[in-house]
Design an enzyme around this catalytic site. Structure first.
Site, PDB file in Angstrom:
ATOM      1  CD  GLU A 112     -59.180  36.560  31.539  1.00 57.68           C
ATOM      2  OE1 GLU A 112     -57.982  36.541  31.895  1.00 57.68           O
ATOM      3  OE2 GLU A 112     -59.975  37.434  31.887  1.00 57.68           O
ATOM      4  CE  LYS A 114     -52.476  30.066  36.698  1.00 59.56           C
ATOM      5  NZ  LYS A 114     -51.061  29.815  36.528  1.00 59.56           N
ATOM      6  CG  ASP A 116     -46.487  28.133  32.292  1.00 61.69           C
ATOM      7  OD1 ASP A 116     -46.372  28.825  33.326  1.00 61.69           O
ATOM      8  OD2 ASP A 116     -46.043  26.979  32.195  1.00 61.69           O
ATOM      9  CE1 TYR A 235     -53.089  38.871  34.616  1.00 62.52           C
ATOM     10  CE2 TYR A 235     -52.036  37.562  32.917  1.00 62.52           C
ATOM     11  CZ  TYR A 235     -52.030  38.105  34.181  1.00 62.52           C
ATOM     12  OH  TYR A 235     -50.977  37.879  35.003  1.00 62.52           O
ATOM     13  CE  LYS A 322     -51.098  24.992  38.245  1.00 62.37           C
ATOM     14  NZ  LYS A 322     -50.038  25.913  37.874  1.00 62.37           N
ATOM     15  CB  CYS A 419     -17.610   0.972  25.302  1.00 62.22           C
ATOM     16  SG  CYS A 419     -18.148   1.905  23.860  1.00 62.22           S
ATOM     17  CB  CYS A 422     -14.826   0.235  21.387  1.00 63.19           C
ATOM     18  SG  CYS A 422     -14.655   1.061  22.981  1.00 63.19           S
ATOM     19  CB  CYS A 437     -16.381   4.795  26.039  1.00 64.56           C
ATOM     20  SG  CYS A 437     -15.150   3.908  25.077  1.00 64.56           S
ATOM     21  CB  CYS A 443     -14.524   4.273  21.136  1.00 66.30           C
ATOM     22  SG  CYS A 443     -16.286   4.020  21.354  1.00 66.30           S
TER      23      CYS A 443
END
Ligand code: IVH
Length: 681
Positions: A112, A114, A116, A235, A322, A419, A422, A437, A443
């Site tokens: 089956e 799995k 999550d 399940y 897994k 920055c 600017c 900034c 800016c």
């Protein structure tokens, strides 16, 4: 008469459950959503008028509304164990070997997926769902029955008659990938409007569908659960009188009782068959609508299961395999830096494009300077990129074996100090991970971002002005801030590329019309950090005008309710800034609304006309009197005790259990103060 109504309620319930089953379990809808809603509305109306006929297995329970103050802890009849994990083919062959060595032969494996999510144990008595309990510590879990009833693919009442009188069925509740993305996208839009930057949004968003599921199921208000579309695969069955002596056959029977059982299960009699299943789903799982993190391999016959038994923590007759998180390596070509609307800097890894779990990855956030330092990631490095349940790709490490001498001798990445837009020197406040900034007023991305927010639909609604025109106006020097918008002349506009007479007229009309936008939206439009629509509304109504608000100190702001110290400090800082004051004065001169109108000050509505409320308990955000006043102002009526005629109970903390019971019995929706605010907004 009353027999007829009882019959009608039973008939409607049956029809609705049938439609639910067709839609959610068989994925084969039999009527339109509209027709379904009409039937449901009718059922809810009848049940409200005749609470004596409201049954705990009614489909109306699926819309939620029940508030559970504290989940009751319940001991599991059969403990909920976990599985031991395996990670490769060899581990799976070892498992098969162990079973053979134990002396079994002629056994069957059931493979089956799995899923999550969050595991759940459901108890059914006489075909009715009576309890839903989380795994908890395996011995005891939380009773979340009210929340689980909102999950449409879980039957509240079983089909047919061939089920045992009492049994448990276990499964995984999950949030479909699409729903997860939808909620995150909505949250993101909301947070952007509230001025959060990329990093803060990343922190606040749901991290993966599993966390999202578990967070949703912990909600006390089942209506909030109903809004997020959870789903469930079952399940495993447990009980004294199950129809078969094997896992697979019982699940198939359960399918006939109305449970959602996966079609992707397979029966195999050799380990080779199992390995083929693993290989197939390693790839195919990305196309599923639910997140999976592996495969569960179980021995089918209960007799065989019993023979193999358990270790202290897990069964010897089952294992989980897994899947490996999808990972690729690619070259980091360049680190660039983004400046957000609020000035926060986000470093971005620009990668050589690479295919990963079904999408091409070109960029990944590097988050901040600390992360870059920790990973010691440098331009030219080969990096491992992973996409787990997270959906967003992540750089997890540098492949140092591939680092060449040029990259090596260049030394660690030097984080930018200025920055990129600017050139202002960046700042990083104590305790903050991000650089900012500080040049808010000049800016370009910050100014343009502020303007885009100002004109947006939910703010000043100047829809004739889009992002591109803003950029043109700003880049050509015609506007430097939002106040300049109101000084634009038609002849200026006509000088712009692709600006025709008609668009220019529309634009100016839109700007003019924005002067009528009410104060609360103007306040939101200013784009003060963390001030979303709701907070703006609250502030506007509390202070009534901008002068009072601008003079408020932190203590006064904290009194508003729902405003924490961080927001209060931001507001004070905003009004202490001379540049901001200058812009506000200009906007005021131009006629933008900076106070509530007379009408708003005495506002009433008839939103709650004909509705009666019982307000009970202690509240966090409002006093009980405030709530009562708000009910009256909106045309509703307050009453002292619960009766069949009550429309809603607003429940605070410490509401008496007797009252709650009575409301439940009469089927009266119990809502929170937040629900109420939503109702009147
Ligand atoms: S069977 C004795 N089947 O995985 C344990 N579990 O560590 C029986 N899960 O807690 C569990 N899909 O939440 C089983 N098809 C599946 C599953 C599944 C997901 C989860 C479940 C359990 C964990 C096992």
């Amino acid at each position: 008469m009353s027999e007829a109504i009882k019959h009608k309620i039973a008939e409607l319930s049956k029809q609705l459950e049938e439609h639910n089953y067709n839609y959610y379990v068989l994925s084969n809808p039999s009527i339109s959503d509209f027709e379904f809603d009409k039937l449901l509305e009718e059922l809810i109306r009848l049940e409200k008028e005749h609470p004596e006929y409201l049954r705990s297995d009614s489909p109306s329970q699926r819309v939620g509304g029940q508030v559970t103050r504290e989940f009751k802890s319940v001991k599991h009849k059969y403990p909920m164990l976990s599985l031991s994990n395996t990670y490769n083919e060899e581990d799976v062959r070892d498992f098969d070997e162990r079973i053979r060595k134990a002396g079994l032969s002629g056994y069957e494996y059931i493979c089956e997926l799995k899923y999550d999510g969050v595991s759940i144990s459901l108890t059914y008595v006489k075909g009715e769902l009576v309890q839903a309990v989380t795994r908890g510590d395996g011995e005891k879990g939380d009773d979340i029955t009210a929340n689980v009833k909102t999950i449409k693919s879980i039957p509240i009442k079983l089909r047919g008659t061939s089920f045992p009188d009492e049994f448990e069925i276990r499964g995984e509740i999950f949030m479909p990938k699409k729903e997860f993305l939808r909620i995150n996208e909505e949250m993101r839009k909301q947070l952007i409007e509230e001025g959060y930057d990329e990093e803060e949004i990343y922190e606040k968003q749901l991290k993966n569908p599993r966390n999202a599921t578990s967070g949703t199921l912990k909600q006390q208000d089942s209506k909030a659960v109903a809004e997020r579309k959870l789903d469930c695969y079952l399940y495993s069955l447990l009980g004294e009188n199950l129809p078969y002596n094997s896992h697979y056959e019982n699940l198939m029977a359960a399918k006939g009782w109305g449970f959602r059982v996966s079609d992707d299960m397979e029966k195999h009699s050799t380990v080779e068959g199992v390995l083929k299943y693993l290989e197939k789903w390693d790839k195919k799982r990305h196309d599923l609508y639910v997140e999976t993190d592996g495969v569960v391999i179980k021995i089918n016959s209960y007799e065989h299961q019993k023979f193999l038994g358990f270790t202290a923590k897990s069964p010897r007759w089952a294992i989980a395999y897994k899947f490996k998180a999808q990972q690729v390596s690619t070259v980091l070509e360049k680190i660039t830096y983004q400046v957000g609307r609020t000035g926060s800097i986000t470093p971005v890894a620009n990668l050589k494009p690479v295919l990963l779990a079904g999408t091409t990855v070109k960029r990944a956030s590097l988050h901040n300077a600390d992360i870059i330092e920790k990973l010691d990631v440098r331009e030219g490095d080969t990096v491992f990129v992973e996409k787990g349940g997270e959906i967003i790709p992540k750089i997890i490490a540098v492949d140092l074996s591939k680092r060449d001498m040029f990259v090596e001798s260049a030394g660690p990445t030097k984080y930018i100090t200025h920055c990129p837009e600017c050139n202002a020197e960046l700042v990083r406040s104590e305790g903050e991970a991000n650089h900012y900034c500080p040049n808010e007023m000049n800016c370009p991305p910050q100014v343009k971002g502020k303007m885009e927010h100002y004109v947006s639909r939910r703010a000043m609604n100047i829809d004739s002005l889009g992002g591109e025109t803003i950029a043109q106006l700003f880049d050509s020097g015609l506007i430097k801030n939002i106040a300049d918008l109101y000084e634009l002349k038609k002849e200026d506009l006509l000088k712009l590329d692709r600006m025709a007479e008609k668009s220019a007229t529309n634009l100016l009309a839109g700007i003019e019309a924005s002067k009528q936008i009410p104060f609360e939206r103007v306040l939101f439009a200013l784009g003060i950090r963390h001030i979303g629509e709701t907070t703006a509304k609250k502030l506007a109504h509390y202070f009534k005008n901008i002068d009072a608000l601008s003079k408020a100190n932190v203590e006064q702001l904290l009194e508003v309710g729902d405003i924490g110290e961080r927001i209060a400090n931001t507001i004070v800082a905003f009004f202490n800034d001379e540049g901001n004051i200058e812009i506000l004065n200009k906007l005021k001169q131009q006629g933008v609304q900076f106070e509530l109108t007379e009408e708003q000050l005495t506002a009433t509505s008839d939103k709650l006309k004909d509705k009666t409320f019982v307000v009970s308990g202690v509240f966090n955000k409002f006093s009980r009197d405030d709530l009562k006043k708000a009910i009256e102002q909106n045309g509703g009526k307050n009453v002292g005790s619960i009766s069949g005629k009550t429309s809603y109970v607003i429940a605070g903390e410490n509401m008496g259990p007797e009252k709650l019971k009575k409301a439940e019995k009469l089927g009266i929706p119990v809502i929170s103060e937040d629900d109420f605010v939503q109702m009147v907004q």
